[in-house]
Design a protein around this motif. Sequence first.
Motif, PDB file in Angstrom:
ATOM      1  N   ASP A 255      37.645   7.050  55.865  1.00 22.57           N
ATOM      2  CA  ASP A 255      38.142   5.681  55.755  1.00 22.57           C
ATOM      3  C   ASP A 255      37.127   4.695  56.331  1.00 22.57           C
ATOM      4  N   ASP A 256      36.557   5.026  57.486  1.00 19.51           N
ATOM      5  CA  ASP A 256      35.542   4.168  58.113  1.00 19.51           C
ATOM      6  C   ASP A 256      34.305   4.060  57.221  1.00 19.51           C
ATOM      7  N   ALA A 257      33.837   5.190  56.697  1.00 17.39           N
ATOM      8  CA  ALA A 257      32.647   5.211  55.839  1.00 17.39           C
ATOM      9  C   ALA A 257      32.888   4.395  54.577  1.00 17.39           C
ATOM     10  N   ARG A 258      34.073   4.508  53.995  1.00 17.13           N
ATOM     11  CA  ARG A 258      34.423   3.787  52.770  1.00 17.13           C
ATOM     12  C   ARG A 258      34.306   2.274  52.982  1.00 17.13           C
ATOM     13  N   GLN A 259      34.762   1.789  54.119  1.00 17.43           N
ATOM     14  CA  GLN A 259      34.691   0.353  54.404  1.00 17.43           C
ATOM     15  C   GLN A 259      33.248  -0.138  54.490  1.00 17.43           C
ATOM     16  N   VAL A 260      32.400   0.620  55.176  1.00 12.27           N
ATOM     17  CA  VAL A 260      30.989   0.227  55.316  1.00 12.27           C
ATOM     18  C   VAL A 260      30.308   0.244  53.952  1.00 12.27           C
ATOM     19  N   ILE A 261      30.520   1.308  53.188  1.00 15.99           N
ATOM     20  CA  ILE A 261      29.867   1.435  51.883  1.00 15.99           C
ATOM     21  C   ILE A 261      30.362   0.358  50.920  1.00 15.99           C
ATOM     22  N   ALA A 262      31.642   0.060  50.948  1.00 16.83           N
ATOM     23  CA  ALA A 262      32.179  -0.992  50.074  1.00 16.83           C
ATOM     24  C   ALA A 262      31.545  -2.337  50.424  1.00 16.83           C
ATOM     25  N   ARG A 263      31.410  -2.634  51.701  1.00 21.53           N
ATOM     26  CA  ARG A 263      30.817  -3.901  52.128  1.00 21.53           C
ATOM     27  C   ARG A 263      29.344  -3.989  51.718  1.00 21.53           C
ATOM     28  N   VAL A 264      28.568  -2.945  52.026  1.00 18.32           N
ATOM     29  CA  VAL A 264      27.141  -2.942  51.700  1.00 18.32           C
ATOM     30  C   VAL A 264      26.942  -2.959  50.188  1.00 18.32           C
ATOM     31  N   GLY A 265      27.719  -2.155  49.471  1.00 19.89           N
ATOM     32  CA  GLY A 265      27.610  -2.116  48.016  1.00 19.89           C
ATOM     33  C   GLY A 265      27.895  -3.474  47.389  1.00 19.89           C
ATOM     34  N   ALA A 266      28.920  -4.160  47.886  1.00 21.84           N
ATOM     35  CA  ALA A 266      29.266  -5.474  47.352  1.00 21.84           C
ATOM     36  C   ALA A 266      28.176  -6.496  47.665  1.00 21.84           C
ATOM     37  N   GLU A 267      27.663  -6.473  48.879  1.00 19.85           N
ATOM     38  CA  GLU A 267      26.632  -7.439  49.271  1.00 19.85           C
ATOM     39  C   GLU A 267      25.328  -7.244  48.499  1.00 19.85           C
ATOM     40  N   LEU A 268      24.966  -5.979  48.246  1.00 20.05           N
ATOM     41  CA  LEU A 268      23.698  -5.690  47.576  1.00 20.05           C
ATOM     42  C   LEU A 268      23.831  -5.506  46.065  1.00 20.05           C
ATOM     43  N   GLY A 269      25.055  -5.530  45.559  1.00 28.27           N
ATOM     44  CA  GLY A 269      25.272  -5.320  44.131  1.00 28.27           C
ATOM     45  C   GLY A 269      24.979  -3.897  43.699  1.00 28.27           C
ATOM     46  N   VAL A 270      25.304  -2.938  44.571  1.00 28.76           N
ATOM     47  CA  VAL A 270      25.018  -1.529  44.325  1.00 28.76           C
ATOM     48  C   VAL A 270      26.310  -0.800  43.970  1.00 28.76           C
ATOM     49  N   SER A 271      26.277  -0.037  42.877  1.00 29.18           N
ATOM     50  CA  SER A 271      27.463   0.724  42.494  1.00 29.18           C
ATOM     51  C   SER A 271      27.583   1.979  43.352  1.00 29.18           C
ATOM     52  N   TRP A 272      28.826   2.398  43.565  1.00 28.65           N
ATOM     53  CA  TRP A 272      29.064   3.606  44.328  1.00 28.65           C
ATOM     54  C   TRP A 272      30.331   4.267  43.830  1.00 28.65           C
ATOM     55  N   ARG A 273      30.451   5.533  44.158  1.00 30.13           N
ATOM     56  CA  ARG A 273      31.659   6.262  43.781  1.00 30.13           C
ATOM     57  C   ARG A 273      32.052   7.179  44.920  1.00 30.13           C
ATOM     58  N   GLU A 274      33.307   7.541  44.890  1.00 26.59           N
ATOM     59  CA  GLU A 274      33.875   8.418  45.906  1.00 26.59           C
ATOM     60  C   GLU A 274      34.346   9.688  45.209  1.00 26.59           C
ATOM     61  N   THR A 275      34.024  10.830  45.786  1.00 30.82           N
ATOM     62  CA  THR A 275      34.393  12.111  45.202  1.00 30.82           C
ATOM     63  C   THR A 275      35.108  12.960  46.243  1.00 30.82           C
TER      64      THR A 275
ATOM     65  N   GLU B  51      25.096   1.360  59.046  1.00 34.36           N
ATOM     66  CA  GLU B  51      24.944   0.333  58.019  1.00 34.36           C
ATOM     67  C   GLU B  51      23.488  -0.071  57.807  1.00 34.36           C
ATOM     68  N   GLU B  52      22.750  -0.324  58.856  1.00 31.69           N
ATOM     69  CA  GLU B  52      21.366  -0.772  58.702  1.00 31.69           C
ATOM     70  C   GLU B  52      20.500   0.321  58.079  1.00 31.69           C
ATOM     71  N   ARG B  53      20.729   1.565  58.453  1.00 33.30           N
ATOM     72  CA  ARG B  53      19.978   2.683  57.874  1.00 33.30           C
ATOM     73  C   ARG B  53      20.296   2.837  56.383  1.00 33.30           C
ATOM     74  N   LEU B  54      21.557   2.633  56.013  1.00 30.48           N
ATOM     75  CA  LEU B  54      21.948   2.692  54.607  1.00 30.48           C
ATOM     76  C   LEU B  54      21.254   1.585  53.819  1.00 30.48           C
ATOM     77  N   ARG B  55      21.207   0.388  54.372  1.00 30.70           N
ATOM     78  CA  ARG B  55      20.527  -0.720  53.702  1.00 30.70           C
ATOM     79  C   ARG B  55      19.046  -0.403  53.490  1.00 30.70           C
ATOM     80  N   ARG B  56      18.404   0.184  54.494  1.00 29.19           N
ATOM     81  CA  ARG B  56      16.988   0.544  54.368  1.00 29.19           C
ATOM     82  C   ARG B  56      16.793   1.606  53.289  1.00 29.19           C
ATOM     83  N   ALA B  57      17.669   2.579  53.233  1.00 34.06           N
ATOM     84  CA  ALA B  57      17.558   3.633  52.218  1.00 34.06           C
ATOM     85  C   ALA B  57      17.711   3.048  50.816  1.00 34.06           C
ATOM     86  N   LEU B  58      18.626   2.117  50.653  1.00 31.69           N
ATOM     87  CA  LEU B  58      18.831   1.490  49.350  1.00 31.69           C
ATOM     88  C   LEU B  58      17.636   0.627  48.954  1.00 31.69           C
ATOM     89  N   ALA B  59      16.889   0.154  49.954  1.00 29.39           N
ATOM     90  CA  ALA B  59      15.685  -0.635  49.687  1.00 29.39           C
ATOM     91  C   ALA B  59      14.476   0.266  49.446  1.00 29.39           C
TER      92      ALA B  59
END
Length: 138
Positions: free
Chosen positions: A64-84, A117-125
């Motif tokens: 649940d915690d991870a989902r919130q961070v990923i949803a926020r970062v994905g929305a801000e950066l325009g990055v698609s994501w999925r949950e499995t 969150e910051e590490r995820l943003r760097r990886a996406l960049a």
Amino acid sequence: MIDARAANSERQHPPGPGDPAPGAGPSHRGAGASAGSSGSAGFGDDAATTRIELLTRAGCHLCDDARQVIARVGAELGVSWRETDVDADPAAADAYGDRVPVVLVDGREHGYWRVEEERLRRALAGDRWSWRSGRSAR
């Protein structure tokens, strides 16, 4: 008998401000999950267009915690994501089940248990940190 977990094993999340609020029920896609042969998850047909994949299981508070961070970062950066749901596929459960939530970025394992969150943003960049060198790849 149909396994209900497999029927709802993936949730596709579009990028951008139109993302549903956490807990609002993202759209569901059909099953068809299978583990990739390279050790990374190749769970869906659109794996090439989805930048982030969150492997979760029902009742997981860290998920649940991870989902919130990923949803926020994905929305801000325009990055698609999925949950499995990792439990929908025995191979995925064997590979990742003791570490959920697991985050994959561009098909490669990025991290597990907590999302930095910051590490995820760097990886996406495109900036990846290496255990071998102790620094980023750039």
